[in-house]
Design a protein around this motif. Structure first.
Motif, PDB file in Angstrom:
ATOM      1  N   THR A 133      58.707  30.473  41.605  1.00 54.65           N
ATOM      2  CA  THR A 133      58.021  29.821  40.504  1.00 54.65           C
ATOM      3  C   THR A 133      56.943  30.770  39.989  1.00 54.65           C
ATOM      4  N   PHE A 134      56.778  30.797  38.664  1.00 53.31           N
ATOM      5  CA  PHE A 134      55.803  31.701  38.052  1.00 53.31           C
ATOM      6  C   PHE A 134      54.710  30.932  37.328  1.00 53.31           C
ATOM      7  N   ASN A 135      53.533  31.534  37.313  1.00 52.42           N
ATOM      8  CA  ASN A 135      52.391  31.003  36.579  1.00 52.42           C
ATOM      9  C   ASN A 135      52.133  31.882  35.364  1.00 52.42           C
ATOM     10  N   LEU A 136      51.681  31.279  34.274  1.00 55.07           N
ATOM     11  CA  LEU A 136      51.391  31.994  33.037  1.00 55.07           C
ATOM     12  C   LEU A 136      49.967  32.534  33.026  1.00 55.07           C
ATOM     13  N   GLU A 137      49.826  33.723  32.407  1.00 53.68           N
ATOM     14  CA  GLU A 137      48.497  34.290  32.124  1.00 53.68           C
ATOM     15  C   GLU A 137      47.581  34.328  33.338  1.00 53.68           C
ATOM     16  N   VAL A 138      47.969  35.089  34.329  1.00 53.01           N
ATOM     17  CA  VAL A 138      47.176  35.219  35.556  1.00 53.01           C
ATOM     18  C   VAL A 138      46.392  36.527  35.506  1.00 53.01           C
ATOM     19  N   ALA A 139      45.092  36.425  35.720  1.00 52.90           N
ATOM     20  CA  ALA A 139      44.226  37.607  35.672  1.00 52.90           C
ATOM     21  C   ALA A 139      44.178  38.306  37.026  1.00 52.90           C
ATOM     22  N   TYR A 140      44.313  39.629  36.972  1.00 48.06           N
ATOM     23  CA  TYR A 140      44.158  40.481  38.150  1.00 48.06           C
ATOM     24  C   TYR A 140      43.174  41.584  37.795  1.00 48.06           C
ATOM     25  N   PRO A 141      42.305  41.953  38.732  1.00 49.11           N
ATOM     26  CA  PRO A 141      41.424  43.096  38.469  1.00 49.11           C
ATOM     27  C   PRO A 141      42.219  44.396  38.592  1.00 49.11           C
ATOM     28  N   ILE A 142      42.104  45.253  37.579  1.00 47.76           N
ATOM     29  CA  ILE A 142      42.783  46.544  37.625  1.00 47.76           C
ATOM     30  C   ILE A 142      41.785  47.644  37.277  1.00 47.76           C
ATOM     31  N   GLY A 143      42.076  48.848  37.741  1.00 50.50           N
ATOM     32  CA  GLY A 143      41.262  50.006  37.423  1.00 50.50           C
ATOM     33  C   GLY A 143      40.017  50.120  38.271  1.00 50.50           C
ATOM     34  N   LYS A 144      39.261  51.211  38.017  1.00 54.52           N
ATOM     35  CA  LYS A 144      38.006  51.466  38.718  1.00 54.52           C
ATOM     36  C   LYS A 144      37.008  51.968  37.696  1.00 54.52           C
ATOM     37  N   PRO A 145      35.969  51.244  37.405  1.00 53.52           N
ATOM     38  CA  PRO A 145      35.634  49.946  37.982  1.00 53.52           C
ATOM     39  C   PRO A 145      36.627  48.881  37.520  1.00 53.52           C
TER      40      PRO A 145
END
Length: 119
Positions: free
Chosen positions: A6-18
């Motif tokens: 099952t998938f969720n829409l529009e999920v935020a993940y932190p990417i990059g540095k910072p």
């Protein structure tokens, strides 16, 4: 339900540095699969949509910066070139494969609901 998850829409993940949050289009409940989707087509004159190719490259860039232990997938709507008999997703992979690294590219047929693996 593709991938048996099952998938969720529009999920935020932190990417990059910072780190900065990026909302991915789809993320599986267990967080193991991250998907960016694009509903792009060839231009009305059957030319390469160069600006859209840049946005696809941007989506790949974001996916490459997602957590390392995830499956990263770019899904492009099926659109076949009238003369070349090549889908936009196949063209993208043929032209930009060198940028994909650990990102899979698939195409989705909205008429049939089939998901086809390109690479």
């Amino acid at each position: 339900m593709h991938f048996g998850k099952t998938f969720n829409l529009e999920v935020a993940y932190p990417i990059g540095k910072p780190a900065k949050d990026h909302k991915f289009d789809l993320v599986s409940d267990d967080g193991g699969i991250i998907v960016e989707t694009k509903n792009y087509t060839w231009t009305s004159g059957n030319n390469v949509p160069s600006a859209k190719m840049s946005v696809l490259n941007e989506a790949v860039f974001y996916l490459q910066h997602a957590p390392m232990n995830t499956q990263k997938v770019l899904v492009i709507n099926v659109d076949r070139h009238l003369i070349r008999n090549e889908t936009l997703a196949a063209y993208y992979v043929r032209t930009y494969r060198h940028l994909l690294d650990n990102v899979s590219v698939m195409e989705f047929d909205q008429n049939t609901g089939l998901l086809n693996i390109i690479v």
